[in-house]
Design a protein around this motif. Sequence first.
Motif, PDB file in Angstrom:
ATOM      1  N   GLU A  74      44.728  37.626  49.405  1.00  0.00           N
ATOM      2  CA  GLU A  74      45.100  37.917  48.033  1.00  0.00           C
ATOM      3  C   GLU A  74      44.035  37.326  47.121  1.00  0.00           C
ATOM      4  OE1 GLU A  74      49.227  37.291  45.893  1.00  0.00           O
ATOM      5  OE2 GLU A  74      47.899  35.566  45.606  1.00  0.00           O
ATOM      6  N   ALA A  75      43.433  38.196  46.311  1.00  0.00           N
ATOM      7  CA  ALA A  75      42.483  37.720  45.307  1.00  0.00           C
ATOM      8  C   ALA A  75      43.205  37.717  43.963  1.00  0.00           C
ATOM      9  CB  ALA A  75      41.272  38.655  45.248  1.00  0.00           C
ATOM     10  N   SER A  76      42.998  36.661  43.216  1.00  0.00           N
ATOM     11  CA  SER A  76      43.606  36.595  41.887  1.00  0.00           C
ATOM     12  C   SER A  76      42.733  35.713  41.024  1.00  0.00           C
ATOM     13  CB  SER A  76      45.024  35.999  41.983  1.00  0.00           C
ATOM     14  OG  SER A  76      44.928  34.617  42.270  1.00  0.00           O
ATOM     15  N   GLY A  77      43.166  35.502  39.788  1.00  0.00           N
ATOM     16  CA  GLY A  77      42.418  34.631  38.899  1.00  0.00           C
ATOM     17  C   GLY A  77      42.295  33.219  39.448  1.00  0.00           C
ATOM     18  N   ASN A  78      43.168  32.889  40.417  1.00  0.00           N
ATOM     19  CA  ASN A  78      43.128  31.554  41.007  1.00  0.00           C
ATOM     20  C   ASN A  78      42.238  31.464  42.229  1.00  0.00           C
ATOM     21  OD1 ASN A  78      44.885  30.385  39.145  1.00  0.00           O
ATOM     22  ND2 ASN A  78      46.637  31.260  40.239  1.00  0.00           N
ATOM     23  N   GLY A  79      41.635  32.579  42.607  1.00  0.00           N
ATOM     24  CA  GLY A  79      40.763  32.536  43.776  1.00  0.00           C
ATOM     25  C   GLY A  79      41.254  33.457  44.880  1.00  0.00           C
ATOM     26  N   VAL A  80      40.793  33.175  46.070  1.00  0.00           N
ATOM     27  CA  VAL A  80      41.110  34.002  47.230  1.00  0.00           C
ATOM     28  C   VAL A  80      41.949  33.184  48.198  1.00  0.00           C
ATOM     29  CG1 VAL A  80      40.157  35.263  49.193  1.00  0.00           C
ATOM     30  CG2 VAL A  80      38.949  35.276  47.003  1.00  0.00           C
ATOM     31  N   ARG A  81      43.075  33.724  48.605  1.00  0.00           N
ATOM     32  CA  ARG A  81      43.857  32.982  49.601  1.00  0.00           C
ATOM     33  C   ARG A  81      44.272  33.917  50.728  1.00  0.00           C
ATOM     34  NH1 ARG A  81      50.072  32.361  48.776  1.00  0.00           N
ATOM     35  NH2 ARG A  81      50.557  34.328  47.802  1.00  0.00           N
ATOM     36  N   PHE A  82      44.338  33.328  51.904  1.00  0.00           N
ATOM     37  CA  PHE A  82      44.719  34.078  53.093  1.00  0.00           C
ATOM     38  C   PHE A  82      46.227  34.310  53.089  1.00  0.00           C
ATOM     39  CE2 PHE A  82      45.910  34.039  57.671  1.00  0.00           C
ATOM     40  CZ  PHE A  82      45.264  35.206  58.026  1.00  0.00           C
ATOM     41  N   ILE A  83      46.641  35.526  53.384  1.00  0.00           N
ATOM     42  CA  ILE A  83      48.061  35.864  53.350  1.00  0.00           C
ATOM     43  C   ILE A  83      48.622  36.035  54.758  1.00  0.00           C
ATOM     44  CG2 ILE A  83      49.675  37.725  52.747  1.00  0.00           C
ATOM     45  CD1 ILE A  83      48.888  36.144  50.339  1.00  0.00           C
ATOM     46  N   GLY A  84      47.863  36.674  55.632  1.00  0.00           N
ATOM     47  CA  GLY A  84      48.382  36.902  56.978  1.00  0.00           C
ATOM     48  C   GLY A  84      47.567  37.952  57.692  1.00  0.00           C
TER      49      GLY A  84
END
Lengths: 506, 102
Positions: free
Chosen positions: A405-415
Amino acid sequence: MDLPVINSIPSSGEPAAGGGCASNSCGSTDDQLGHLPEHIRAKVHNHPCYSEQAHHYFARMHVAVAPACNIQCHYCNRKYDCSNESRPGVVSEVLTPQQAVKKVMAVAANIPQMTVLGIAGPGDPLANPERTFATFRELSEKAPDIKLCVSTNGLALPESVEELAKHNIDHVTITINCVDPDVGAQIYPWVFWKNERVMGREGAAILIEQQQKGLEMLTARGILVKVNSVMIPGVNDKHLAEVSKVVKSKGAFLHNVMPLIAEPEHGTFYGLMGQPSPTAEELQKLQDACSGDMNMMRHCRQCRADAVGLLGEDRGQEFTMDKIEDMEIDYPAAMVKRAEVHAEIAKELEEKDNKARAAKAELVSIHGMTPSAPATRPVLMAVSTKGGGVINEHFGHAHEFLVYEASGNGVRFIGHRKTTPYCEGGSSCGDGETALDETLRVLKGCEVVLSAKIGFEPWAPLEAAGIQPNGEHAMEPIEEAIAAVYEELRAAGKLDEKPNPQQKVA
Amino acid sequence: MSLEIIESCVNCYACEPLCPNEAIYQAAPHFLIDPDKCTECLGDFDDAQCTSICPIEGAIVDELGVALNLPGSLTGISAEMLAKYQAAVEAAYQAALAAKAG
């Protein structure tokens, strides 16, 4: 604005503190690890099952020395001998401790990325204490650089804590599906306790009590505890947020919510009664709900009790006992080689992190992004990778996609989402069309898919499904590529459009 | 009197260390009980230990050949569900054969 690449190594220094999931890749913060002593934090950084970042680089293996079990779970079939299935609790052959040690030494010599040896079954390792501890004892002498860990249902845990501590086993996984015996009665038909088979709710209550007691005893000793939970829709899905809260309060440092695997051909109670498994969206929603409470793990591949290699791959067939017999191995040289390879990976991770930090600084200076900047909507993107943290797998060859998931908060792994490769790479793709349909289905909710290469054929169907194919970031680090694509979407004004209602803000 | 382990045993070892008489031993193709040593746990435990931990319904029988753990008693899998399982396994097998032929 926070780090654009959330799962990078924090600036606090050594990579030890930066294990992906363990620190911040799962939308959590460094502070959540703050309660752990530094020496324990240092244990996580190269453990592929505990660190989302490490799982791209470091390998693990399980040895199947523990066939006995002291409980029955409705998602398990005790006829564990399955060669073609990939799920917990199945193995090809049960090994003696001596065979297991031999196998570990052979694998660790041939796969120098290996850092971890786990015992996870096919039964319960602590219901086979002699076989399990004999294996650990010998390995801690012969391969002191390999981390040892164990996975248990928890029933025999309190009586084993002393012995676990003695062998310097610093990672224990407890499968805790509930903290309420009424829920447990729907998952566990019986437990074997104090020389009796105890059925139903009474048995579940004993199991829960022992799990919680064992968890407290381990954390009191500073032993790292991860909790696994199987998400069973209609049985414990509403209950797992509570489980997350309870185990965190008792010191578990990571919670791994896994989807139920239940197919009729597995011969399990749930498989045969038609108990549904959760969808990828349902799983993500629950993981997000739990992540407010603790570090969530999202990269688990629910591997076999005799898996070998990087998570998501299984090289077990290369290391059957008869093949190992014929191998000539220089063990001391293998250990030196491992140390070199591990150091190289650590260096690569550090460089990657420095680059990510520099990219962030650049991004902030160019666009003047500040924490008060208006939030842009999050976008889910899928990537195909063979490991190493880069986009290096062709779309048509992918057995799974990693979703970020990319968002204004950065990139995070979802699954990760498993699929059948659209094309195995041969001259004929056979039922490729069906496989593509499956891939389109598992990628539902994603707006972009990044691969090393994407063929002409799947291109139009992907676009028609609202998933933009992107082959422009081949061989680039995953998070950097995703951050770049997100930035392109932002610059093109695509993030101002109405967000897809299926997608959820972190 | 003695209990007997039959061919549905999956060789999980669970019973072996529990036997108070050390009557259970590993053998091929499955574990066996030495009839001269087995006491069915009389005098030691209320329930025979092997029978109390064995996860496989029907794998341990008494002298009359009667299963001590009846179908469905441990797993909740009814005869009807079992038939479904066998059909699923058969279908998977046929599909694999067809894939190989194709």
